[in-house]
Structure formats: structure tokens, C-alpha cells
Design an enzyme around this catalytic site. Structure first.
Site, mmCIF file in Angstrom:
data_model
loop_
_atom_site.group_PDB
_atom_site.id
_atom_site.type_symbol
_atom_site.label_atom_id
_atom_site.label_comp_id
_atom_site.label_asym_id
_atom_site.label_seq_id
_atom_site.Cartn_x
_atom_site.Cartn_y
_atom_site.Cartn_z
ATOM 1 C CB SER A 73 -4.051 5.754 -14.394
ATOM 2 O OG SER A 73 -3.316 4.689 -13.866
ATOM 3 C CG HIS A 110 1.209 3.103 -7.027
ATOM 4 N ND1 HIS A 110 2.317 3.525 -7.730
ATOM 5 C CD2 HIS A 110 0.143 3.336 -7.840
ATOM 6 C CE1 HIS A 110 1.948 3.985 -8.899
ATOM 7 N NE2 HIS A 110 0.628 3.889 -9.001
ATOM 8 C CD GLU A 114 -9.974 1.903 -12.461
ATOM 9 O OE1 GLU A 114 -8.785 2.292 -12.488
ATOM 10 O OE2 GLU A 114 -10.891 2.570 -11.958
ATOM 11 C CG HIS A 146 0.020 1.907 -15.888
ATOM 12 N ND1 HIS A 146 0.366 1.266 -14.718
ATOM 13 C CD2 HIS A 146 -0.963 2.781 -15.554
ATOM 14 C CE1 HIS A 146 -0.370 1.733 -13.723
ATOM 15 N NE2 HIS A 146 -1.192 2.649 -14.207
#
Length: 570
Positions: free
Chosen positions: A156, A386, A377, A424
Site C-alpha cells: 500500500s 488480511h 480512504e 491493490h
């Protein structure tokens, strides 16, 4: 449900329904043997769960799809409406972008977008597949290549440098070019690159950053910092050599590099306090204490500097929503010591949602007659993936979509360029021939033809969800796979699931949004935004008096060519 799958399931379960002769025979044979191994019992139970779920849904009269979809006229009419909308796009919006809004869904690859769309619809009681996300309504869609200069599958930090600073960089570094080497302080100087947030500020626009992560995390930090290591959150995380060489931690750079950022909201309080100073919200929890070794209280320094500039610091939702934006020129809101909580676990009394933060931010920023740049964001989409927690990740994506909708209500496509994308992707996907309207967090309507066990539609290529028992792969029918923190099964065991390397979608609307088309490098994005807003290095082409970002250079070139032809003829 595929016929072969249904037939296979029916052979081993009757779910309380009347048995067919063949089923009766099978059941009778079972009664005669009266002995089943433990794994056989588990397999039969799993089949029962799947087939019962399917039969119950049919018995409740729930259609597999809306009745109108059986009529070709429905699909033809829908396609014709879409065609008419597309034809309108031939009249391109060439206005100057007064305002720029950039939404970044961290880790929001295309499978995440699709799954979030289904979840959004199902949260409203719909089937889900036909639902439109707010970003789906944007007229222009393209793909960005995400690789870092030194990594095929990116992180990132390097990607943030690309879509904010306009140059690709090495993984783990923010606000520096590819000549800078991760963790090597002496490669910083001379390799700094500035961001579009800085370009906008220099052009007289108001600027803001809103995130659900700590404000000094990888994505937001590339907007203001120049750091060869994304993990240097405060001086506590930096090696002595780097400090002695003069490198600055990211939290310090937030307040020193661009001292007048108009709006800052997110988490990360502990990186602003001196070491061992208790947190305002969690004063007795040691892990939330301040981390700074230099003894500086960056929050107090900011408040002292802004006290006569209509600056306000807030740390909870009530304080934030009680502000009158007309009386606020600068806002610093840090709502947690670290990252904000997942939206599913958010304390709705204490912590604002991403949508609420975006609304306040725009109300403050839009007061500037020169316009604004806002970076938003949805950072914890990435964290959910994750951890292998698909529910957390997808609910974060849905919340970001609500924020996109809120921004749409407060701005106009005539003067505001809005872009939504990801840095991503992840090793996340869903499949298994699920039926229309199946819960996105449910089981596939079939068993594995290898280990005869059920599996959830959502799976990860790697991550912490990899679990093996003495009987092989964990049988998901024996656990609560719909629990919000359930870790979906993964093919390869890892403590933290990894990013994916495929291209990410870029949604765009507003002035010159059509310049985002096709497939391109990720660092192209801020160049388009700057061109549309006539900031940074892209100013010469703008005819400010007409209010359009025209193509002066092209006109001049044509004029020059015409004069040349005339001269030659004469």
C-alpha cells in the site's frame, strides 16, 4: 442448483420429506447395518444441512429470481435504457474541476467490489446481484496496473506514492521515488516527490484527508510525508541510525511538511503523545499510551498554532457532530489511539462512521471559493482481508460506498471530479455455483467431490483460515461460518493473508473523467486529476475565462500548421 449436485444430495438425505422408493431402500440398508463411521456421519450431516437449506428456501416460496426476468422484454428494455445513458456520454464534460475527491478502498479488488455489491443489496432485503453500488453509477471505468517498481504484487505504500504523487516507487516507501531504498535513511534526501494534495494546496485550494486507519498509515502518509519506511509511525519505531541521520517520523511530518492541511480525520492518537502519556479515552490501558521518545505533544502543538485560526481538535463523535462547519477552518479529529474499529464493531456513540466524517469534511472544505481536494480512504477493507475476515472487509466496503453516496449528494458532476479505486487486490474470491440470492456469506450448494465436505462460497488463496484436523480439511458445517469474525478457509496457511497482483478498477465521474479509460499505469491517475483541475504542472492548457479545461495547445498547434501552409503556398 446444478441437477447433478441436487441428485447427489437427495440420495443421502430426505430432510423430513416423503422418501422415494430408492431413498427408502438406502435408508433401510442403513438401518440394517446401524453402523456408520464418524466421518460418514459428519458427511451425511453436512449433506443434510445443504439440502435442508435449499428445500426450506423453496418451501417458503422464495423465487430463485424475479418473475419479470423470465420475459425477454425486461432485459431488452434494461439494455435500451443503458444504451441511451451511454449515448449521452458522447457529450464530454470538459469543465475545469473546481473540486477533486479521491476515494481509495484499500485492498478493494474487483471480487471485493462484486461481493460488496451483493451484500449491499442483501442488507436491504434484496437478492443482491442486481444492486448498484454508488461507484457502479459512475460513467467511466478503467483498469490500473498496480505493481511497484520492485514488486510484482504491491504493497500500500508504493501504490499510494503512485496514485498520489504520480510516480511509481518501491514497496514500503512513501513520498519518495524508486531511487530511495526501504529503511535506508540516507537515500531519502533528493528523492522526495510531492503529492496532488500539495499541488492543490499550493494552488489555493483547501485540502483534507479522511481515513479509517491511523492517519500516519501507508495510504494517507503518501499525501504529506517523504519516508523510506512506512512503519516509522513515530520516532519510537525508528532505528537510532535513522534518527541520528536526520530522518523524521511520519507523525511529525504530518504537521511539519504541509502545516496547514485543512481537515485531518482518522486514528493514531498514540503516535502524537510523549511516551507513556495516557490516552484521553483509554487512560488505564497501557498499549494505548503515547509512543514518542522526543517528548513532543504534537496534538497540543497543533492546537496552540491553530487556536486563532478557527482550528478545532476533536476525539469523539459527539464533539465532531456538534461543530458548526461555518465556524471551522481547520479540523483535526483523531478518534482512536491506532486504527479506527471495524464498522461492525464501532462504538456508534463515540466513533463517527466514514460517511459522517466525509460529510463534515466536505462542509468545511467547500467554503473555499477556489475549491478543494479530499482524500478518503476505506482503509480497513484491507485489514479485514488480511485477517481472513470477509464479513468485516465487505461491510467496510459497503460503508465506504455510503460515503461515496454522501459525497455525491453534496457535490456536482459539473465542477467536481470524483474517482474511486483501490491500491491493490487480495487473495479473496467467491464461487461454487451458488444460487441467485444466496447469502454472500453462505455455503456453496454442493460438497467437495474430493473430501465430501461442504465449503463456503467465499474462500481465500492463502491466510489464517487454513485449518486441518485429524480428518483433513475442517468441516465448516460444524462451526458458525456466519459469525462476523469467521476466518474463511484458505488454501495455504499464513498468519496474514496477502495482497493480489491483478489490475484494479478505477471509477470516474465529473470533468474530464473520460481521460480515465482503458488500461494504464497507476501513477497516471493524479496526472489526470491535476490536468482536470489546472493545478501542478498542468496549467497551460486551461482557458480560465471560459470555465473549461480546453485544449489550447492543440488549437495553437493547428493555427501554426495553417499559417505554415499559407506561407508555403504564397
Amino acid at each position: 442448483m446444478p441437477d447433478v449436485v441436487l441428485k447427489d444430495l437427495l440420495l443421502t438425505s430426505n430432510c423430513g420429506q416423503a422418501s422415494s422408493p430408492s431413498q427408502t431402500g438406502i435408508l433401510q440398508a442403513s438401518k440394517e447395518t446401524r453402523q456408520l463411521r464418524g466421518d460418514d456421519i459428519m458427511n451425511v450431516s453436512a449433506r443434510l444441512i445443504i439440502i435442508c437449506f435449499w428445500l426450506i428456501s423453496l418451501s417458503l416460496g422464495k423465487p430463485q429470481f424475479p418473475e419479470q426476468e423470465k420475459d425477454p422484454k425486461f432485459w431488452n428494455a434494461w439494455a435500451q435504457r443503458t444504451l441511451k445513458d451511454a449515448l449521452v456520454l458522447q457529450d464530454l464534460n470538459k469543465n475545469i474541476a473546481k473540486n477533486l475527491i479521491f476515494f481509495l478502498g484499500d485492498g478493494m479488488g474487483v471480487p471485493t467490489v462484486t461481493a460488496a455489491r451483493i451484500l449491499k443489496g442483501q442488507l436491504k432485503g434484496q437478492s443482491g446481484e442486481e444492486t448498484l453500488l454508488e461507484m457502479d453509477k459512475f460513467p467511466f471505468l478503467s483498469l490500473a496496473k498496480t505493481y511497484n517498481t520492485n514488486a510484482q504484487v504491491p504493497d500500500s505504500a508504493g501504490t499510494a506514492t503512485a496514485y498520489l504523487c504520480g510516480v511509481k516507487a518501491n514497496e514500503g516507501t512513501v513520498g519518495v521515488n524508486a531511487a530511495a531504498v526501504r529503511s535506508q535513511c540516507n537515500t531519502t534526501k533528493g528523492n522526495e516527490v510531492t503529492s496532488i494534495l500539495r499541488w492543490a494546496k499550493d494552488a489555493g485550494k483547501s485540502v483534507g484527508i479522511v481515513t479509517t486507519t491511523r492517519i500516519n498509515h501507508a495510504t494517507p502518509s503518501a499525501a504529506y510525508a517523504h519516508c523510506v519506511d512506512r512503519d516509522w509511525y513515530s520516532d519510537n519505531e525508528m532505528p537510532a541510525e535513522a534518527l541520528q541521520s536526520g530522518c523524521k517520523d511520519i507523525a511529525r511530518q504530518l504537521f511539519e511538511n504541509i502545516p496547514d492541511i485543512d481537515v485531518i480525520m482518522g486514528g493514531g492518537r498514540k503516535y502524537m503523545y510523549p511516551k507513556n502519556v495516557g490516552d484521553v479515552e483509554y487512560p488505564t490501558v497501557d498499549k494505548h499510551n503515547g509512543t514518542r521518545k522526543d517528548g513532543r505533544h504534537l496534538l497540543q502543538e497543533w492546537m496552540d498554532r491553530m487556536k486563532d485560526k478557527k482550528g478545532h481538535y476533536v476525539w469523539n463523535k459527539m464533539q465532531l457532530l456538534s461543530l458548526n462547519p461555518n465556524n471551522v477552518d481547520y479540523l483535526l479529529g483523531l478518534f482512536e489511539p491506532g486504527d479506527l474499529s471495524y464498522d461492525l464493531e464501532r462504538n456508534t456513540e463515540m466513533d463517527p462512521s466514514l460517511t459522517e466524517m466525509v460529510e463534515v469534511a466536505i462542509k468545511i472544505l467547500r467554503k473555499n471559493p477556489n475549491g478543494f481536494y479530499l482524500l478518503v480512504e476505506g482503509g480497513r477493507i484491507d485489514h479485514g482481508h488480511h485477517e481472513g475476515k470477509a464479513q468485516q472487509a465487505l461491510h467496510e466496503a459497503v460503508e465506504m460506498d455510503r460515503a461515496i453516496g454522501q459525497a455525491d449528494l453534496m457535490t456536482s458532476i459539473h465542477d467536481t471530479l470524483t474517482i474511486v479505486t483501490a491500491d491493490h487486490s487480495h487473495m479473496f474470491n467467491f464461487g461454487g455455483y451458488t444460487l441467485r440470492g444466496s447469502t454472500i456469506f453462505g455455503l456453496a450448494p454442493m460438497l467437495s467431490d474430493v473430501d465430501q465436505k461442504p465449503f463456503t462460497s467465499i474462500l481465500y488463496g492463502n491466510g489464517p483460515g487454513y485449518k486441518v484436523t485429524n480428518n483433513g480439511r475442517e468441516n465448516v458445517s460444524t462451526i458458525d461460518f456466519k459469525e462476523k469474525n469467521y476466518q474463511a478457509q484458505a488454501a495455504v496457511p499464513l498468519t496474514s493473508e496477502t495482497h493480489g497482483g491483478e489490475d484494479v478498477a478505477v471509477f470516474a465521474k465529473g470533468p474530464l473523467a473520460h481521460l480515465l479509460h482503458g488500461v494504464y499505469e497507476q501513477n497516471y491517475i493524479p496526472h489526470v486529476m491535476a490536468y482536470a483541475a489546472c493545478i501542478g504542472q498542468n496549467r497551460e492548457h486551461c482557458t480560465l475565462n471560459s470555465g473549461t479545461a480546453g485544449y489550447q495547445s492543440a488549437v495553437l498547434s493547428s493555427s501554426t500548421a495553417l499559417l505554415t501552409v499559407i506561407w508555403l503556398l504564397c
